[in-house]
Write a protein that holds these residues in place. Structure first.
Motif, short mmCIF file in Angstrom:
data_model
loop_
_atom_site.label_atom_id
_atom_site.label_comp_id
_atom_site.label_asym_id
_atom_site.label_seq_id
_atom_site.Cartn_x
_atom_site.Cartn_y
_atom_site.Cartn_z
N VAL A 131 3.77 8.85 43.88
CA VAL A 131 3.76 9.21 45.30
C VAL A 131 3.03 8.10 46.05
O VAL A 131 1.86 7.81 45.76
CB VAL A 131 3.05 10.55 45.54
N VAL A 132 3.72 7.46 46.98
CA VAL A 132 3.10 6.45 47.84
C VAL A 132 3.06 7.01 49.25
O VAL A 132 4.10 7.34 49.83
CB VAL A 132 3.88 5.12 47.80
N VAL A 133 1.86 7.14 49.80
CA VAL A 133 1.67 7.69 51.13
C VAL A 133 1.29 6.55 52.08
O VAL A 133 0.26 5.90 51.88
CB VAL A 133 0.56 8.77 51.14
N ASP A 134 2.12 6.31 53.07
CA ASP A 134 1.80 5.32 54.10
C ASP A 134 1.21 6.06 55.30
O ASP A 134 1.92 6.62 56.12
CB ASP A 134 3.06 4.56 54.50
N LEU A 135 -0.12 6.08 55.36
CA LEU A 135 -0.79 6.70 56.50
C LEU A 135 -0.65 5.84 57.75
O LEU A 135 -0.85 6.32 58.86
CB LEU A 135 -2.27 6.90 56.20
N CYS A 136 -0.33 4.59 57.55
CA CYS A 136 -0.22 3.62 58.64
C CYS A 136 -1.62 3.33 59.20
O CYS A 136 -2.16 2.26 59.00
CB CYS A 136 0.74 4.11 59.71
N ASP A 137 -2.18 4.28 59.90
CA ASP A 137 -3.55 4.13 60.37
C ASP A 137 -4.27 5.47 60.22
O ASP A 137 -3.68 6.45 59.74
CB ASP A 137 -3.61 3.62 61.81
N ALA A 183 -8.77 -3.59 58.21
CA ALA A 183 -9.72 -2.82 59.01
C ALA A 183 -9.46 -1.32 58.88
O ALA A 183 -10.40 -0.53 58.71
CB ALA A 183 -9.64 -3.25 60.47
N GLU A 184 -8.18 -0.91 58.93
CA GLU A 184 -7.86 0.51 58.77
C GLU A 184 -8.16 0.98 57.35
O GLU A 184 -8.61 2.11 57.15
CB GLU A 184 -6.40 0.76 59.12
N ALA A 185 -7.90 0.13 56.36
CA ALA A 185 -8.19 0.50 54.98
C ALA A 185 -9.68 0.71 54.78
O ALA A 185 -10.11 1.68 54.12
CB ALA A 185 -7.67 -0.59 54.03
N GLN A 201 -4.38 0.69 49.48
CA GLN A 201 -3.66 -0.57 49.55
C GLN A 201 -3.33 -0.89 51.01
O GLN A 201 -3.35 -0.01 51.87
CB GLN A 201 -2.35 -0.48 48.76
N VAL A 202 -3.06 -2.17 51.27
CA VAL A 202 -2.72 -2.61 52.62
C VAL A 202 -1.31 -3.21 52.63
O VAL A 202 -1.00 -4.08 51.81
CB VAL A 202 -3.72 -3.67 53.14
N ILE A 203 -0.47 -2.70 53.50
CA ILE A 203 0.83 -3.31 53.80
C ILE A 203 0.89 -3.46 55.31
O ILE A 203 0.94 -2.47 56.04
CB ILE A 203 2.01 -2.47 53.28
N GLY A 204 0.86 -4.69 55.77
CA GLY A 204 0.81 -4.94 57.21
C GLY A 204 2.14 -4.76 57.90
O GLY A 204 3.19 -4.61 57.26
N THR A 337 -6.70 -6.04 66.55
CA THR A 337 -7.04 -5.72 65.16
C THR A 337 -5.81 -5.78 64.27
O THR A 337 -4.71 -5.42 64.66
CB THR A 337 -7.67 -4.32 65.05
N GLY A 338 -6.02 -6.26 63.05
CA GLY A 338 -4.96 -6.28 62.06
C GLY A 338 -4.06 -7.49 62.10
O GLY A 338 -3.16 -7.63 61.27
N ILE A 339 -4.27 -8.39 63.06
CA ILE A 339 -3.48 -9.63 63.16
C ILE A 339 -4.46 -10.79 63.13
O ILE A 339 -5.36 -10.87 63.97
CB ILE A 339 -2.63 -9.67 64.44
#
Length: 410
Positions: A131-137, A183-185, A201-204, A337-339
């Motif tokens: 199960v991979v959960v992408d919370l995004c932020d 930053a969100e992670a 994990q981070v996926i931008g 943020t994030g860039i």
């Protein structure tokens, strides 16, 4: 994992990719579909939102799209009775829940991808695959910020607290929990009461630089024919942070700019502008365009693209799109943020203070050649660092699918 399939759950139909959450979900789904046959379950807010269902049907092996028709007051009452966040009860639908059970019973599902925390409720506790959960932020932090700002403090504090519990539970349930930026992670990890076993994990976010290509777009004549300078802000305009940012520019920034350049204009571009924003159209130099078929001509016509958000989670697609269009971008630290771009080299970052922000805008107007160089550097930056395929590359490993086993979805 030959013969294995993937279930993809999203809180909105990922077609067309025309707003922030849909853009990310769309590219996430495209990456998943390149790995294995995919079954997609999602919701729409109205029947009109089903415009992208045909494109989804062409990509997915099977799909279920349900209309989220539950009134918000009813969702609120259900949430109070069940001690759950309103965000969960608002996105719960029995038909979608039954479809998920059927797909898991009938298909060789090896992994489930969950886009946004609201959809984690559809993953059965006994599912044995990945199960991979992408919370995004971190949504809970957003509601906490609203409460701190004095906006419905009791309701938003409650939502923040209960959502934080859901986000942590999903982290323990998931094989991997994905956030949109470092930053969100870090924020997510810092809020965990028990971080043991949570794989963060981070996926931008990326940008489709071939679509947002200034060489392929004609500036909107209705703007380009006027003297300007022209400042453009884009986004979903009933989203509270966007609304507040646009109101701030109209009330605190544009008057300062127009004191020097009387023909300066501010263009608010995006669907569902609120009544407060529509009233801004009565102010000198302000145009509220509402929903437009293509945002690119507006970006191409901009002297400068603004992103003055004070509440911003994750990575702002509006910023990446403007950079890809080689436009100079003036933004607040929150929107940056994030860039990993550099102030003064790829964009301009200024604090949320009217006179200072306006002065930075005026400096840009006075140095048109410098603004063009800034825009060109911005496009080079996104081409080198923010392409969607590069952003989504880690997904295959997280799902347990070898990269060499990728296929092209038909």
């Amino acid at each position: 994992m030959s013969g294995s399939e993937i279930l993809f759950l999203a809180h909105r139909l990922p077609f067309p990719p025309d707003r922030g959450d849909r853009i990310r979900a769309h590219h996430l789904l495209q990456a998943v579909a390149a790995l294995a046959p995919v079954h997609v379950g999602c919701l729409v807010d109205s029947e009109a939102d089903r415009v992208g269902e045909g494109a989804l049907a062409a990509l997915a092996t099977s799909h279920c799209v349900v209309t989220r028709s539950k009134p918000l007051p009813l969702a609120g009452l259900e949430a109070l009775a069940a001690n759950k966040p309103v965000s969960l009860t608002a996105f719960h639908h029995r038909k979608l829940e039954a479809w998920v059970r059927q797909v898991l019973a009938e298909r060789p599902i090896a992994a489930i991808v969950v886009f946004s925390g609201q959809m984690g409720q559809y993953v059965p506790a006994d599912f044995a695959g990945r199960v991979v959960v992408d919370l995004c932020d971190v949504d809970s932090a957003k509601f906490a910020a609203y409460a701190e700002a004095g906006e419905r403090p009791w309701l938003n504090r409650r939502e923040a607290r209960l959502l934080a519990e859901v986000e942590e539970a999903l982290g323990h349930r998931a094989t991997a929990t994905v956030l949109i930026s470092e930053a969100e992670a870090q924020l997510y990890a810092s809020r965990l009461r028990n971080p043991t076993g949570v794989n963060v994990q981070v996926i931008g976010n990326g940008v489709d630089a071939a679509f947002f290509d200034p060489q392929e777009v004609v500036p909107l004549p209705a703007i380009a024919a006027r003297p300007g300078p022209h400042f453009v802000f884009t986004g979903q305009m009933d989203y509270r942070p966007n609304e507040q940012a646009a109101l701030w520019v109209a009330g605190a920034v544009l008057p300062e700019v127009r004191a020097v350049h009387r023909q300066a204009e501010f263009h608010i571009v995006g669907r569902s502008p609120t009544p407060l924003l529509r009233r801004c159209a009565d102010e000198p130099g302000v145009t509220v365009w509402g929903e437009v078929p293509d945002v690119r001509p507006f970006l191409a016509a901009a002297t400068c693209v603004l992103a003055p958000l004070t509440v911003a989670r994750g990575v702002q697609n509006k910023v990446l799109e403007a950079m890809a269009m080689a436009r100079p971008v003036l933004l607040t630290p929150e929107a940056a943020t994030g860039i990993a771009a550099i102030d003064g080299e790829h964009w301009l970052v200024e604090k949320n203070e009217g006179k200072a922000f306006a002065q930075r805008a005026l400096d840009l107007v006075e140095n048109a050649a410098g603004g063009e160089r800034l825009g060109e550097a911005a496009r080079r930056f996104v081409l080198a660092n923010q392409a969607w395929p590069a952003m989504m590359a880690p997904l295959a490993t997280l799902l347990g699918f070898a990269v060499e086993g990728q296929r092209h979805a038909a």
